[in-house]
Design a protein around this motif. Structure first.
Motif, PDB file in Angstrom:
ATOM      1  N   SER A  45      62.586  20.878  11.779  1.00 14.39           N
ATOM      2  CA  SER A  45      63.057  20.818  13.162  1.00 14.39           C
ATOM      3  C   SER A  45      62.348  21.911  13.968  1.00 14.39           C
ATOM      4  CB  SER A  45      64.571  21.019  13.209  1.00 14.39           C
ATOM      5  OG  SER A  45      64.912  22.296  12.691  1.00 14.39           O
ATOM      6  N   GLY A  46      62.342  21.715  15.287  1.00 19.67           N
ATOM      7  CA  GLY A  46      61.600  22.651  16.138  1.00 19.67           C
ATOM      8  C   GLY A  46      60.203  22.150  16.422  1.00 19.67           C
ATOM      9  N   THR A  47      59.856  21.010  15.811  1.00 21.59           N
ATOM     10  CA  THR A  47      58.529  20.427  16.028  1.00 21.59           C
ATOM     11  C   THR A  47      58.623  19.330  17.092  1.00 21.59           C
ATOM     12  OG1 THR A  47      57.955  20.834  13.714  1.00 21.59           O
ATOM     13  CG2 THR A  47      56.589  19.270  14.917  1.00 21.59           C
ATOM     14  N   LYS A  48      57.745  19.401  18.080  1.00 26.71           N
ATOM     15  CA  LYS A  48      57.658  18.358  19.104  1.00 26.71           C
ATOM     16  C   LYS A  48      56.412  17.529  18.817  1.00 26.71           C
ATOM     17  CE  LYS A  48      56.901  17.500  24.007  1.00 26.71           C
ATOM     18  NZ  LYS A  48      56.466  18.079  25.288  1.00 26.71           N
ATOM     19  N   ILE A  49      56.599  16.218  18.719  1.00 22.12           N
ATOM     20  CA  ILE A  49      55.493  15.335  18.340  1.00 22.12           C
ATOM     21  C   ILE A  49      55.235  14.318  19.443  1.00 22.12           C
ATOM     22  CG2 ILE A  49      54.826  13.475  16.761  1.00 22.12           C
ATOM     23  CD1 ILE A  49      56.228  15.108  14.551  1.00 22.12           C
TER      24      ILE A  49
ATOM     25  N   LEU B 146      62.652  28.136   9.967  1.00 25.44           N
ATOM     26  CA  LEU B 146      63.164  28.933  11.087  1.00 25.44           C
ATOM     27  C   LEU B 146      63.084  28.156  12.409  1.00 25.44           C
ATOM     28  CD1 LEU B 146      61.437  32.326  10.188  1.00 25.44           C
ATOM     29  CD2 LEU B 146      63.851  31.742   9.853  1.00 25.44           C
ATOM     30  N   ALA B 147      62.706  26.877  12.320  1.00 22.30           N
ATOM     31  CA  ALA B 147      62.556  26.014  13.509  1.00 22.30           C
ATOM     32  C   ALA B 147      61.532  26.580  14.489  1.00 22.30           C
ATOM     33  CB  ALA B 147      63.903  25.780  14.195  1.00 22.30           C
ATOM     34  N   THR B 148      60.429  27.079  13.948  1.00 22.00           N
ATOM     35  CA  THR B 148      59.349  27.620  14.787  1.00 22.00           C
ATOM     36  C   THR B 148      58.838  26.539  15.742  1.00 22.00           C
ATOM     37  OG1 THR B 148      58.711  29.025  12.949  1.00 22.00           O
ATOM     38  CG2 THR B 148      57.102  28.764  14.716  1.00 22.00           C
ATOM     39  N   ASN B 149      58.682  26.898  17.011  1.00 18.01           N
ATOM     40  CA  ASN B 149      58.204  25.942  18.014  1.00 18.01           C
ATOM     41  C   ASN B 149      56.786  25.496  17.668  1.00 18.01           C
ATOM     42  OD1 ASN B 149      58.183  24.425  20.356  1.00 18.01           O
ATOM     43  ND2 ASN B 149      57.338  26.096  21.572  1.00 18.01           N
TER      44      ASN B 149
END
Length: 462
Positions: free
Chosen positions: A428-432, A325-328
């Motif tokens: 997707s939706g993950t900031k690394i 679901l592209a969870t932040n």
């Protein structure tokens, strides 16, 4: 090198450290008699060589002289330095704390065996005393002092007693053994037979705490040792000087807090604030604020990290990060979050101190002007002395903080060691962020390792 001779036929030389002496016999052109043993001894004595003389070599030289060659004729005795004392533990003080992975992929959180324990009157360790040094002596007869070994440092803490000679340490109770900062203690464990609720109130204990039931919302458990909970933790607070072990998990409702000076192990953690100074291991962490000083491992069946913000010092190893679901989901790896926060605090403190010292200098300058024209009252004189003392205090503090800042900056430069390993899916939706490099995951990645190279985050094989 010192030297002398019988005419020009015999010379004695001594090494700079005075541990060896050599004799040189020059062949006489006039055909004089070669020196005898007494003459050689006299020459040695004249040069101060009195110890370690090799009499057999001396005899051979007198009978069959070796010409124009330095011959080792005396040798000192080197000192023998003592060995340092040491501590011999009779229990496994550094027991590996690792959950067992079962055949079906689940993790056995029941038999973790985290506690290093001792029975009442059990011998915990022996202190091996240091050995004395044995003095040496050089060829000039001077004593060379040996260094004796240093004693092993161990401090008797709570619930520990020693033998009469002070070399054996025993547990005074049944409890948990801790050896930290050279101090040996045994902590009793406090057991809660059911839930932590209104019947128990909040718990604050110097040792380890075992809770057979649940920890209900709003309650706090604080322990100097470990905390182990057999049931579920709700929106409660658990703080442990050692490890936190949740046999089931935590449903924090955005109010639950876990803070451990060691490791945290749980089946699942939801909507909670979590801080582990060392490692954190779980099957699933969802929508939580996580700080982990060393390594975050998400294993078992799910191996899931989704939502929230996660800051990890060294490495994340997970099966799934984020969701379809592209969870932040925000992840920072490569710097111990506690180091980063301490760096900010020290920088701010340093700025305040520098401002304080600037203001103090202004006061000192003004008061010293008054002093130079003889207008310094007793009250202002006291203020001047106080200001001078304050300046010294500020300068010392600034020096301490600057040293600490250098060490913290060195740790912050270790960002290249940060790694994120994902066995199955990174959604997707993950900031690394790895150190100073940042990446937004735009499409689902599989079986990969993320690491920093230069200013970028690279994606490699799992």
């Amino acid at each position: 090198m010192s030297s002398a001779g019988i005419g020009t036929s015999v010379k004695v030389s001594v090494s700079p450290d005075r541990m060896k002496a050599f004799i040189l016999i020059k062949k006489s052109e006039q055909g004089e008699n070669t020196p005898g043993i007494n003459e050689l001894l006299e020459e040695l004595e004249k040069n101060g060589v009195v110890y370690g003389i090799k009499e057999d070599v001396l005899r051979k030289l007198a009978e069959n002289p070796v010409y124009d060659q330095d011959v080792l004729i005396a040798e000192g005795l080197a000192p023998v330095h003592g060995e340092n004392g040491r501590i011999n533990f009779l229990i496994d003080i550094n027991k590996e704390k690792k959950p067992v992975i079962m055949e079906d992929g689940s993790v056995n959180y029941r038999d973790l065996d985290y506690i290093v324990s001792a029975q009442k009157d059990q011998k915990i360790c022996e202190v091996i005393p240091p050995t004395p040094g044995i003095d040496g002596i050089n060829v000039m007869g001077s004593i060379i002092k040996a260094v004796s070994g240093k004693p092993a440092r161990i401090v008797k803490g709570s619930n520990v007693y020693t033998s009469e000679d002070g070399l054996s340490f025993y547990s005074a109770i049944n409890g948990q053994v801790k050896y930290e900062n050279d101090k040996l203690s045994v902590f009793a464990t406090y057991e809660v037979p059911a839930d932590v609720d209104n019947s128990t109130g909040n718990i604050n204990f110097v040792g380890s705490v075992f809770i057979r039931g649940n920890v209900l919302s709003g309650f706090t458990v604080e322990a100097g040792g470990d905390v182990e909970v057999f049931g579920v933790v709700e929106a409660a607070t658990i703080k442990a000087g050692g490890n936190i072990i949740l046999r089931r998990g935590m449903t924090g409702n955005n109010k639950g807090v876990l803070i451990a000076g060691g490791n945290i192990v749980a089946r699942y953690i939801e909507n909670s604030i979590v801080e582990a100074a060392n490692d954190l291991k779980a099957e699933a962490i969802m929508h939580s604020d996580v700080k982990c000083g060393n390594r975050l491992e998400l294993g078992g069946r799910k191996g899931l990290l989704v939502g929230g913000i996660t800051r990890v010092g060294r490495e994340i190893d997970a099966k799934v990060i984020g969701s379809y679901l592209a969870t932040n989901t925000v992840i920072e790896v490569g710097v111990d979050p506690n180091v980063r926060e301490r760096y900010k605090v020290v920088k701010a403190e340093l700025s305040n101190l520098e401002e304080n010292i600037r203001k103090t200098d202004q006061v000192i300058m003004l008061l010293q002007k008054l002093e130079s024209i003889g207008r310094l009252t007793d009250e202002k004189k006291e203020l001047l002395e106080k200001s001078l003392r304050s300046k010294v205090f500020y300068e010392n503090k600034i020096s301490e903080y600057r040293e600490e800042l250098v060490k913290l900056e060195e740790k912050l430069q270790m960002e290249a060691q940060g790694r994120i390993r994902v066995e199955n899916y990174l959604y997707s939706g993950t900031k690394i962020s790895i150190g100073s490099a940042t990446m937004h995951v735009k499409e689902t990645l599989q079986h990969c390792t993320l690491y920093k190279e230069g200013a970028d985050i690279k994606i490699g094989a799992y």
